[in-house]
Design a protein around this motif. Structure first.
Motif, mmCIF file in Angstrom:
data_model
loop_
_atom_site.group_PDB
_atom_site.id
_atom_site.type_symbol
_atom_site.label_atom_id
_atom_site.label_comp_id
_atom_site.label_asym_id
_atom_site.label_seq_id
_atom_site.Cartn_x
_atom_site.Cartn_y
_atom_site.Cartn_z
ATOM 1 N N TYR A 1 0.807 -1.217 0.000
ATOM 2 C CA TYR A 1 0.000 0.000 0.000
ATOM 3 C C TYR A 1 0.843 1.271 0.000
ATOM 4 O O TYR A 1 0.398 2.314 -0.472
ATOM 5 C CB TYR A 1 -0.924 0.019 1.223
ATOM 6 C CG TYR A 1 -1.778 -1.210 1.344
ATOM 7 C CD1 TYR A 1 -2.896 -1.387 0.527
ATOM 8 C CD2 TYR A 1 -1.472 -2.214 2.267
ATOM 9 C CE1 TYR A 1 -3.681 -2.529 0.639
ATOM 10 C CE2 TYR A 1 -2.254 -3.355 2.370
ATOM 11 C CZ TYR A 1 -3.352 -3.508 1.563
ATOM 12 O OH TYR A 1 -4.129 -4.630 1.664
ATOM 13 N N CYS A 2 2.034 1.186 0.556
ATOM 14 C CA CYS A 2 2.914 2.353 0.669
ATOM 15 C C CYS A 2 4.348 1.855 0.643
ATOM 16 O O CYS A 2 4.666 0.826 1.260
ATOM 17 C CB CYS A 2 2.628 3.123 1.959
ATOM 18 S SG CYS A 2 3.774 4.499 2.275
ATOM 19 N N CYS A 3 5.220 2.571 -0.062
ATOM 20 C CA CYS A 3 6.615 2.140 -0.175
ATOM 21 C C CYS A 3 7.409 2.393 1.094
ATOM 22 O O CYS A 3 8.489 1.829 1.283
ATOM 23 C CB CYS A 3 7.281 2.836 -1.352
ATOM 24 S SG CYS A 3 7.525 4.611 -1.096
ATOM 25 N N GLY A 4 6.929 3.274 1.956
ATOM 26 C CA GLY A 4 7.644 3.570 3.188
ATOM 27 C C GLY A 4 8.868 4.449 3.001
ATOM 28 O O GLY A 4 9.647 4.637 3.935
ATOM 29 N N GLY B 1 13.445 7.962 3.479
ATOM 30 C CA GLY B 1 14.028 6.686 3.067
ATOM 31 C C GLY B 1 15.538 6.717 2.963
ATOM 32 O O GLY B 1 16.207 5.675 3.013
ATOM 33 N N LEU B 2 16.109 7.906 2.817
ATOM 34 C CA LEU B 2 17.562 8.040 2.754
ATOM 35 C C LEU B 2 18.186 7.950 4.138
ATOM 36 O O LEU B 2 19.326 7.497 4.286
ATOM 37 C CB LEU B 2 17.941 9.376 2.107
ATOM 38 C CG LEU B 2 17.443 9.617 0.677
ATOM 39 C CD1 LEU B 2 17.753 11.052 0.248
ATOM 40 C CD2 LEU B 2 18.066 8.615 -0.288
ATOM 41 N N GLU C 1 15.263 1.573 7.175
ATOM 42 C CA GLU C 1 14.572 0.423 7.750
ATOM 43 C C GLU C 1 13.067 0.488 7.506
ATOM 44 O O GLU C 1 12.384 -0.545 7.455
ATOM 45 C CB GLU C 1 14.862 0.303 9.251
ATOM 46 C CG GLU C 1 14.322 1.418 10.128
ATOM 47 C CD GLU C 1 15.264 2.585 10.292
ATOM 48 O OE1 GLU C 1 15.138 3.325 11.297
ATOM 49 O OE2 GLU C 1 16.124 2.777 9.409
ATOM 50 N N ILE C 2 12.519 1.697 7.363
ATOM 51 C CA ILE C 2 11.082 1.828 7.109
ATOM 52 C C ILE C 2 10.754 1.302 5.725
ATOM 53 O O ILE C 2 9.825 0.503 5.545
ATOM 54 C CB ILE C 2 10.628 3.294 7.245
ATOM 55 C CG1 ILE C 2 11.021 3.866 8.607
ATOM 56 C CG2 ILE C 2 9.122 3.398 7.048
ATOM 57 C CD1 ILE C 2 10.714 5.349 8.761
ATOM 58 N N ASN C 3 11.508 1.743 4.737
ATOM 59 C CA ASN C 3 11.321 1.280 3.365
ATOM 60 C C ASN C 3 11.514 -0.233 3.262
ATOM 61 O O ASN C 3 10.735 -0.936 2.604
ATOM 62 C CB ASN C 3 12.304 2.027 2.455
ATOM 63 C CG ASN C 3 12.348 1.508 1.041
ATOM 64 O OD1 ASN C 3 13.401 1.128 0.547
ATOM 65 N ND2 ASN C 3 11.212 1.488 0.373
ATOM 66 N N MET D 1 12.482 5.179 -6.202
ATOM 67 C CA MET D 1 13.802 4.801 -5.689
ATOM 68 C C MET D 1 13.663 3.710 -4.624
ATOM 69 O O MET D 1 14.424 2.731 -4.598
ATOM 70 C CB MET D 1 14.507 6.021 -5.116
ATOM 71 C CG MET D 1 15.000 7.005 -6.161
ATOM 72 S SD MET D 1 15.358 8.660 -5.492
ATOM 73 C CE MET D 1 16.434 8.254 -4.115
ATOM 74 N N GLY D 2 12.696 3.871 -3.727
ATOM 75 C CA GLY D 2 12.476 2.862 -2.701
ATOM 76 C C GLY D 2 11.990 1.548 -3.274
ATOM 77 O O GLY D 2 12.397 0.469 -2.821
#
Length: 938
Positions: free
Chosen positions: A872-875, A881-882, A886-888, A915-916
């Motif tokens: 649902y979401c790339c995180g 994300g940079l 860990e979230i991504n 990118m993620g």
């Protein structure tokens, strides 16, 4: 005997891994809640993703005699998914297998499969699982079975008890049983002969006791989840059939459910609904008996208080305000597999109640947009009442059942109890076809007097339901702690003794979910009640139901919005009670989980029944945390954003060159050194992109081509191709090529590098700079439109969303997805098509309703779309994300495995997200413009 939970923790961590077991005070508190009004903080939280994890946990729990509570999605409304000791919750990776039999007549589901996901897999075959609770989009199969959850249509004929075929179970002593496997049953017979003998004898004795067996049959003639499923002892003789059905509704007190096989039921292809408006509840209730035919699939009752609660709300019928006081509504639905049968059914329903006067003619509609509004009225009750309740109050939903002929009188009596106990907000609605009422009250629990008042109310409800009408105190929500004190009162001594013998047979040491269903404490239903501290408008609306957990990208990593709100409530409760040190300690301990790792994707708002928005709340909370130094940095970035943006782009291009020369090891060390100097330096990853460039305007040629203003958002003009991308062409170049190919003159804002929608500042809580940058951007773009003649196109969905939000824009501004779909596709027919590509429809696309257009675009240029389910979401959350990869990684941990091997490219419409996606999938994810440009290239 005291229990050494530190020793238990270390033993479990050695076997399951450190991440799977925690005694962190914040995380323990976060898991102290379910959808009920109880809060019980466990000593340990264990995350299980395999039956081996469960076996190890049970072994350690037995060794130390530590109580253990099994938890699925935690949407339970009666307090059965929280407990002291060890809380073993189903993880987000295991127990999720779905297997549909070749004949489609059975489906085997892991305990952590979400009900709606099971139905989505069955839908192509016009099948579904029988249970249809209102929480189907969030609850898990383990919980559905454990609570014998039902719903609007399954009634008493298609619930888990009636449709279960077999189950894989692990008992308190570690013994394993698959009731659908003969070898497993034979082994179990040797391992546990005493249990088999006990169950066989209990079934024989119960059948021989005519008074008791008749009592059991009578109790289950209507919806009933109070106590255990004693009907298993009269309905079956085979001990494994008995076990199979006793597990249903046992709420984790008998065994752990690993997997369930259901008999599927038919999902009708055609539906029609009608609103039958009666002058009073008596007339509405009297319509139920004649409607109990095959022609009617559901009949939902709304009392006058319910009607008043939804009147005037968005999407509700306008004529509600014209109804006479005391009116009642039946929402009737018919279903069939062909139109002729459906027409016959609807006419039968109308004829069945034509002898009763109605305030409006009964007209069935087969138009989903029409009957969708009808059902929105029914489903809108809970969120409306929950969202509008007084600040600091709780919302309690109870469900009781009566014989159909008692409905009208029972509704009147319940209403009288609302008045007697000062709950004027109380409403009654529910599954009238099954004699099932839900009622909602919103009490405060600030003082002992409030709790005492609620206790008196529940005592009177019990007398009404049990003594006056011989109904069910729990129709479909499970017993839990909420009505455990009333089980014996409802069933009688003989049946209650039978239940206690069953508990002792399955769980002799009483370790499994103690205190749930059977509890000798007459006041357990008014103990461990949540205290709803007043925090913030966003937080105060939350009812802690857990609907948000399915779509939240950080649920597996650490917390969902429910957990963050639960934690914030406790911090404020500590402050309000005067424990400022405790509040400050918890606030510091919760910083990473609650504030730092929230992606602010706001998908929780879509799933939330009360429209809560954790993303906006977290952004507001981040604002006060910006110290003077950080604010100066943010101010500098805003004032000199053109230079900052150029440095970033150039920096990534330089980084690409360093990596090419030195390799990942050296580059990683350089980045690690940089991070010691500044937290703004990203973690190194080999999938980092090169730098990008600004788009080039179309040279003026004096023609009368239509003109567009193209704004390249920060992501696309900063970050270029990744190593996985097939070429190094940047998004600004691709967009310009595509627009020119479609016959447009492209103009570019002169100061594009300096312009930004402000998203990067808003995400940090710096609304001052965020709004200033958006205003600056809008002013610059408007100047390029020639007084609104030229449309503006933005190439990143998140940038488009923020630019349009709360802005009075007097010129046309479109996202690239809209422009490609509406203005380019027909001008540039495909020259070639792809065989199969992946498509990501992320959080912003969902908020903007862009998914349909995205799919249309991909369908034009590819024979097949692959959309991995559950993503649902790339995180990546912009630049987060940079700095917090860990979230991504957590949000997309399943992406690579869900992509077929032949897929080599994927598409979205936001460079940061792409990118993620690329990083976690190992394939190239790029903007949809790349797909269109390539496939229309001659």
């Amino acid at each position: 005997m005291s229990i050494d939970y530190q020793t238990i923790k270390h033993e479990l961590q050695r076997q399951l891994g450190e991440k799977a077991v925690t005694d962190d005070p914040v995380r323990r508190f976060a898991w102290s809640t379910d959808g009920s009004y109880f809060r019980i903080v466990p000593q340990l939280v264990v995350t299980a993703n395999s039956i081996q994890d469960v076996e190890h946990t049970l072994t350690v729990a037995r060794r130390h005699q530590a109580p253990i509570t099994f938890r699925a999605a935690g949407t339970s409304l009666s307090g059965q998914a929280v407990g002291e000791g060890i809380l073993l919750r189903l993880g987000y990776d295991g127990f999720r297998d779905i297997h549909i039999s070749d004949d489609r007549n059975t489906v085997t589901l892991g305990a952590a499969v979400i009900g709606a996901d099971a139905n989505a897999r069955l839908k192509p075959f016009d099948k579904k699982i029988g249970p249809d609770p209102a929480t189907l989009a969030s609850c898990m199969v383990g919980g559905i079975v454990a609570n014998n959850a039902s719903g609007m249509c399954c009634g008493t004929t298609e619930n888990s008890y009636k449709t279960i075929a077999s189950a894989k179970l692990m008992f308190a002593d570690g013994t394993y049983l698959d009731t659908g496997d003969e070898a497993s049953k034979a082994a179990f017979l040797k391992q546990c002969p005493q249990l088999i003998q006990t169950l066989t004898e209990m079934a024989e004795q119960t059948k021989a006791n005519e008074v008791l067996s008749n009592r059991i049959r009578h109790k289950f003639a209507i919806k009933n989840t109070t106590g255990y499923s004693l009907n298993a002892l009269v309905d079956f003789s085979d001990p494994f059939d008995i076990i199979n059905h006793l597990i249903v509704g046992s709420e984790g007190t008998f065994a752990f459910v690993e997997e369930v096989t259901y008999h599927t039921v038919v999902e009708a292809r055609f539906k029609a609904s009608a609103l039958a408006v009666f002058y009073n509840m008596v007339d509405a209730a009297s319509a139920i008996p004649p409607l109990k035919t095959d022609a009617v699939a559901a009949a939902e009752l709304l009392d006058w208080a319910s009607i008043k609660a939804v009147t005037g709300k968005p999407g509700m019928p306008e004529w509600l305000s014209d109804l006479p006081e005391g009116a009642a509504i039946l929402l009737i639905e018919s279903r069939a597999n062909d139109p002729d049968t459906l027409n016959a059914y609807t006419q039968q329903a109308i004829d069945a109640i034509k002898h009763i006067d109605t305030e409006r003619p009964i007209e069935f509609s087969t138009d989903p947009s029409v009957y969708g509004r009808y059902w929105a009225m029914r489903s809108g009750l809970f969120p409306i009442i929950g969202g509008e309740r007084p600040r600091g109050s709780s919302v309690i939903i109870e469900d009781v059942a009566f014989q159909v002929e008692d409905l009208a009188a029972a509704a009147a009596d319940l209403s009288d109890l609302f008045d007697k106990h000062n709950y004027p907000e109380g409403v009654i609605y529910g599954h009238a076809l099954d004699g099932n009422f839900h009622f909602i009250i919103t009490p405060h629990f600030k003082r002992q007097e409030d709790i005492d008042q609620f206790d008196r109310f529940m005592q009177d409800v019990a007398k009404l339901v049990i003594d006056k009408y011989d109904g069910s105190m729990k129709a479909e929500h499970g017993t839990g702690r909420a009505v455990a004190p009333f089980v014996e009162m409802e069933w009688g001594v003989a049946a209650y003794d039978l239940m206690k013998k069953l508990k002792a047979a399955f769980d002799p040491t009483g370790l499994l979910n103690p205190g749930v269903i059977l509890n000798e404490d007459a006041e357990i239903h008014v103990k461990a009640i949540k205290q709803a501290a007043v925090v913030d408008d966003w937080v105060d609306r939350c009812i802690e139901c857990g609907f948000c957990e399915k779509t939240c990208p950080t649920s597996e990593l650490n917390m969902s919005p429910r957990h963050r709100i639960t934690t914030l409530r406790e911090i404020h409760r500590l402050e309000q009670s005067g424990d400022h040190q405790g509040a400050e300690t918890m606030r510091a301990q919760a910083q990473y989980d609650v504030i730092d790792t929230c992606t602010a994707c706001q998908l929780c708002t879509i799933a939330c029944p009360v429209d809560n928005n954790m993303g906006m709340l977290v952004r507001e909370l981040r604002g006060p945390q910006i110290d003077n130094t950080a604010q100066k940095v943010l101010d500098f970035q805003a004032k000199h954003f053109g230079a900052v943006n150029q440095v970033l782009s150039t920096g990534f291009e330089v980084l690409h060159g360093i990596h090419k020369l030195t390799g990942s090891t050296v580059t990683g060390k350089i980045m690690d050194l940089g991070r010691k100097i500044s937290s703004e330096v990203p973690y190194w990853d080999p999938s980092f992109p090169r730098g990008s460039n600004l788009p080039k305007p179309t040279p003026a040629d004096g023609s009368d081509k239509p003109t567009v203003v193209y704004f390249a958002a920060c992501g696309g003009r900063t970050f270029g191709a990744t190593p996985e991308d097939p070429d190094s062409t940047t998004l600004p170049d691709v967009m310009t090529i595509l627009l020119e190919r479609a016959g447009y003159q492209v103009i570019i804002p002169n100061n594009t590098r300096s312009l930004c929608c402000g998203q990067m500042w808003e995400s940090k809580g710096d609304y001052k700079n965020a709004d200033a940058k958006r205003t600056e951007m809008l002013t610059a773009l408007k100047e390029m439109t020639d007084n609104g003649r030229h449309p503006v196109i933005i190439d990143a969905l998140s940038c488009t969303k923020r630019t349009l939000a709360d802005s009075d824009i007097d010129f046309t501004l479109l996202d690239a997805v809209d422009f490609i779909h509406d203005h380019i596709m027909d001008k540039l027919p495909p020259v070639k098509k792809k065989t199969s590509v992946a498509l990501h429809v992320g959080c912003t696309a969902t908020h903007m309703g862009a998914g349909t257009k995205m799919e249309t675009i991909v369908n034009r240029y590819s024979d097949e779309i692959v959309r991995p389910d559950g993503i649902y979401c790339c995180g990546f959350a912009g630049e987060k994300g940079l700095y917090k990869p860990e979230i991504n990684k957590s949000a997309l941990r399943h992406l690579k495995a869900k992509l077929p091997s032949q897929i080599s490219e994927g598409y979205y419409a936001n460079r940061m997200c792409e990118m993620g996606l690329t990083r976690q999938s190992g394939i190239s994810y790029r903007h949809l413009a790349y797909l269109v440009e390539e496939c229309t290239r001659t």
